[in-house]
Design a protein around this motif. Structure first.
Motif, PDB file in Angstrom:
ATOM      1  N   ARG A  22     119.278 -43.235 -39.746  1.00  0.00           N
ATOM      2  CA  ARG A  22     119.097 -42.573 -38.449  1.00  0.00           C
ATOM      3  C   ARG A  22     120.069 -41.394 -38.302  1.00  0.00           C
ATOM      4  N   ARG A  23     119.623 -40.149 -37.719  1.00  0.00           N
ATOM      5  CA  ARG A  23     120.466 -38.897 -37.305  1.00  0.00           C
ATOM      6  C   ARG A  23     120.867 -38.305 -38.480  1.00  0.00           C
ATOM      7  N   PHE A  24     120.137 -38.403 -40.064  1.00  0.00           N
ATOM      8  CA  PHE A  24     120.443 -37.902 -41.142  1.00  0.00           C
ATOM      9  C   PHE A  24     119.998 -36.445 -40.745  1.00  0.00           C
ATOM     10  N   GLY A  25     118.802 -36.040 -40.170  1.00  0.00           N
ATOM     11  CA  GLY A  25     118.222 -34.795 -39.804  1.00  0.00           C
ATOM     12  C   GLY A  25     116.951 -34.580 -40.633  1.00  0.00           C
ATOM     13  N   LYS A  26     116.113 -35.552 -40.549  1.00  0.00           N
ATOM     14  CA  LYS A  26     115.063 -35.378 -41.176  1.00  0.00           C
ATOM     15  C   LYS A  26     113.930 -34.775 -40.389  1.00  0.00           C
ATOM     16  N   ASP A  27     114.136 -34.529 -39.130  1.00  0.00           N
ATOM     17  CA  ASP A  27     113.345 -33.966 -38.207  1.00  0.00           C
ATOM     18  C   ASP A  27     113.429 -32.443 -38.679  1.00  0.00           C
ATOM     19  N   ILE A  28     114.716 -32.128 -38.597  1.00  0.00           N
ATOM     20  CA  ILE A  28     115.046 -30.661 -39.075  1.00  0.00           C
ATOM     21  C   ILE A  28     114.523 -30.313 -40.046  1.00  0.00           C
ATOM     22  N   LEU A  29     114.864 -30.942 -41.035  1.00  0.00           N
ATOM     23  CA  LEU A  29     114.158 -30.797 -42.518  1.00  0.00           C
ATOM     24  C   LEU A  29     112.706 -30.592 -42.421  1.00  0.00           C
ATOM     25  N   GLY A  30     111.913 -31.506 -41.742  1.00  0.00           N
ATOM     26  CA  GLY A  30     110.598 -31.581 -41.519  1.00  0.00           C
ATOM     27  C   GLY A  30     110.162 -30.394 -40.854  1.00  0.00           C
ATOM     28  N   HIS A  31     110.732 -29.877 -39.998  1.00  0.00           N
ATOM     29  CA  HIS A  31     110.331 -28.582 -39.240  1.00  0.00           C
ATOM     30  C   HIS A  31     110.205 -27.167 -40.421  1.00  0.00           C
ATOM     31  N   GLU A  32     111.416 -27.461 -41.042  1.00  0.00           N
ATOM     32  CA  GLU A  32     111.483 -26.471 -41.996  1.00  0.00           C
ATOM     33  C   GLU A  32     110.408 -26.562 -43.064  1.00  0.00           C
ATOM     34  N   ILE A  33     110.290 -27.494 -43.564  1.00  0.00           N
ATOM     35  CA  ILE A  33     109.103 -27.725 -44.530  1.00  0.00           C
ATOM     36  C   ILE A  33     107.838 -27.570 -44.342  1.00  0.00           C
ATOM     37  N   ILE A  34     107.353 -27.914 -42.950  1.00  0.00           N
ATOM     38  CA  ILE A  34     105.919 -27.638 -42.570  1.00  0.00           C
ATOM     39  C   ILE A  34     105.826 -26.264 -42.093  1.00  0.00           C
ATOM     40  N   LEU A  61     108.145 -27.249 -31.775  1.00  0.00           N
ATOM     41  CA  LEU A  61     107.636 -26.148 -32.738  1.00  0.00           C
ATOM     42  C   LEU A  61     106.849 -25.306 -32.126  1.00  0.00           C
ATOM     43  N   SER A  62     106.112 -25.214 -31.057  1.00  0.00           N
ATOM     44  CA  SER A  62     105.629 -24.451 -30.184  1.00  0.00           C
ATOM     45  C   SER A  62     106.650 -23.430 -29.710  1.00  0.00           C
ATOM     46  N   ALA A  63     107.733 -24.016 -28.998  1.00  0.00           N
ATOM     47  CA  ALA A  63     108.816 -23.144 -28.434  1.00  0.00           C
ATOM     48  C   ALA A  63     109.720 -22.437 -29.880  1.00  0.00           C
ATOM     49  N   ILE A  64     109.679 -22.950 -30.771  1.00  0.00           N
ATOM     50  CA  ILE A  64     110.594 -22.246 -31.898  1.00  0.00           C
ATOM     51  C   ILE A  64     109.728 -21.035 -32.399  1.00  0.00           C
ATOM     52  N   LEU A  65     108.312 -21.291 -32.611  1.00  0.00           N
ATOM     53  CA  LEU A  65     107.514 -20.407 -33.224  1.00  0.00           C
ATOM     54  C   LEU A  65     106.815 -19.531 -32.191  1.00  0.00           C
ATOM     55  N   GLN A  66     107.209 -19.564 -31.010  1.00  0.00           N
ATOM     56  CA  GLN A  66     106.566 -18.940 -29.910  1.00  0.00           C
ATOM     57  C   GLN A  66     106.368 -17.211 -30.429  1.00  0.00           C
ATOM     58  N   ASP A  76      93.886 -29.113 -28.657  1.00  0.00           N
ATOM     59  CA  ASP A  76      93.620 -29.486 -30.163  1.00  0.00           C
ATOM     60  C   ASP A  76      95.159 -29.828 -30.822  1.00  0.00           C
ATOM     61  N   HIS A  77      96.260 -29.339 -30.311  1.00  0.00           N
ATOM     62  CA  HIS A  77      97.648 -29.376 -30.475  1.00  0.00           C
ATOM     63  C   HIS A  77      97.594 -28.915 -31.900  1.00  0.00           C
ATOM     64  N   ARG A  78      97.290 -27.423 -31.743  1.00  0.00           N
ATOM     65  CA  ARG A  78      97.245 -26.667 -33.029  1.00  0.00           C
ATOM     66  C   ARG A  78      97.861 -25.259 -32.659  1.00  0.00           C
ATOM     67  N   ILE A  79      98.967 -24.727 -33.609  1.00  0.00           N
ATOM     68  CA  ILE A  79      99.618 -23.398 -33.499  1.00  0.00           C
ATOM     69  C   ILE A  79      99.027 -22.357 -34.309  1.00  0.00           C
ATOM     70  N   GLU A  80      98.684 -21.412 -33.926  1.00  0.00           N
ATOM     71  CA  GLU A  80      98.049 -20.344 -34.876  1.00  0.00           C
ATOM     72  C   GLU A  80      99.067 -18.955 -34.654  1.00  0.00           C
ATOM     73  N   LEU A  81      99.333 -18.767 -35.925  1.00  0.00           N
ATOM     74  CA  LEU A  81     100.575 -17.847 -36.247  1.00  0.00           C
ATOM     75  C   LEU A  81      99.909 -16.247 -36.547  1.00  0.00           C
ATOM     76  N   ASN A  82     100.662 -15.304 -36.369  1.00  0.00           N
ATOM     77  CA  ASN A  82     100.201 -14.124 -36.526  1.00  0.00           C
ATOM     78  C   ASN A  82     100.128 -13.767 -37.904  1.00  0.00           C
ATOM     79  N   THR A  83     100.847 -14.664 -38.819  1.00  0.00           N
ATOM     80  CA  THR A  83     100.762 -14.470 -40.376  1.00  0.00           C
ATOM     81  C   THR A  83      99.558 -15.037 -40.951  1.00  0.00           C
ATOM     82  N   GLY A  84      98.477 -15.607 -39.927  1.00  0.00           N
ATOM     83  CA  GLY A  84      97.185 -16.463 -40.479  1.00  0.00           C
ATOM     84  C   GLY A  84      97.378 -17.797 -40.649  1.00  0.00           C
TER      85      GLY A  84
END
Length: 203
Positions: A22-34, A61-66, A76-84
């Motif tokens: 617990r608290r290793f930082g897997k969510d932060i790693l997961g955010h970067e990976i995804i 991630l909606s807030a980070i990628l805004q 739909d729980h979907r985020i679309e980016l200007n990168t496509g």
């Protein structure tokens, strides 16, 4: 990313399994990976055991990628980016609705806590990676000896395309070692071994 997270990224193969305390930082790693493939215009998906866990990550991630988002769908729980790129978010209790989708990368968070993880992976999620020869990530603190451990052992046993790691909470340099010792003093030996040391335990 801290050094252990960087190590995981640098050693990654196609199917990757992180067993961590617990608290290793897997969510932060997961955010970067995804987000990485999405920044290059690819569709990706994040899976969580429950709707609530999925929703928390979707909002974060909606807030980070805004700044680079062109559309966010709360239904739909979907985020679309200007990168496509597209990020889809799913709870594993409704995983069958992903049939027909295709992804460059998927992340299954808290994988050890997902009921019927083997069925979700083999029957539904794995085929979504076929079109783009995408990769998969399983991130979790252990919980018993279920399919998550099976995947972990595939990485340890050198199965082609699989990689796995085990890191305790102490691998996160941002966690005060005194906090870990305080937990050791108050938690049962089994709870500490599973939740902090990331040991696989029966039962």
């Amino acid at each position: 990313l801290h050094p252990a997270q960087q190590q995981i990224k640098s050693e990654a193969k196609r199917f990757n399994v992180l067993d961590c305390g617990r608290r290793f930082g897997k969510d932060i790693l997961g955010h970067e990976i995804i987000t990485e493939p999405a920044l290059h215009g690819f569709p990706v998906a994040w899976f969580a055991p429950t709707y609530r866990e999925m929703l928390d990550t979707f909002r974060e991630l909606s807030a980070i990628l805004q700044p680079i988002t062109t559309r966010v769908s709360g239904s739909d729980h979907r985020i679309e980016l200007n990168t496509g790129g597209i990020l889809d978010f799913w709870s594993l209790d409704s995983v069958k609705t992903t049939r027909g989708r295709k992804y460059k990368r998927v992340v299954v968070n808290e994988a050890a806590h997902a009921p019927k993880l083997d069925e979700a992976w083999n029957r539904v999620i794995r085929p979504t990676l076929a079109d783009m020869r995408g990769d998969g990530w399983f991130l979790s603190t252990p919980a018993g000896l279920g399919f998550f451990k099976t995947l972990y052992m595939m990485g340890q046993d050198g199965v082609e395309g699989y990689q796995s790691w085990k890191f305790p909470t102490s691998a996160n340099p941002f966690i005060d070692p005194g906090e870990i010792e305080a937990m050791r003093a108050t938690m049962t030996e089994r709870d500490f071994a599973q939740e902090i040391l990331a040991d696989f335990l029966e039962g």
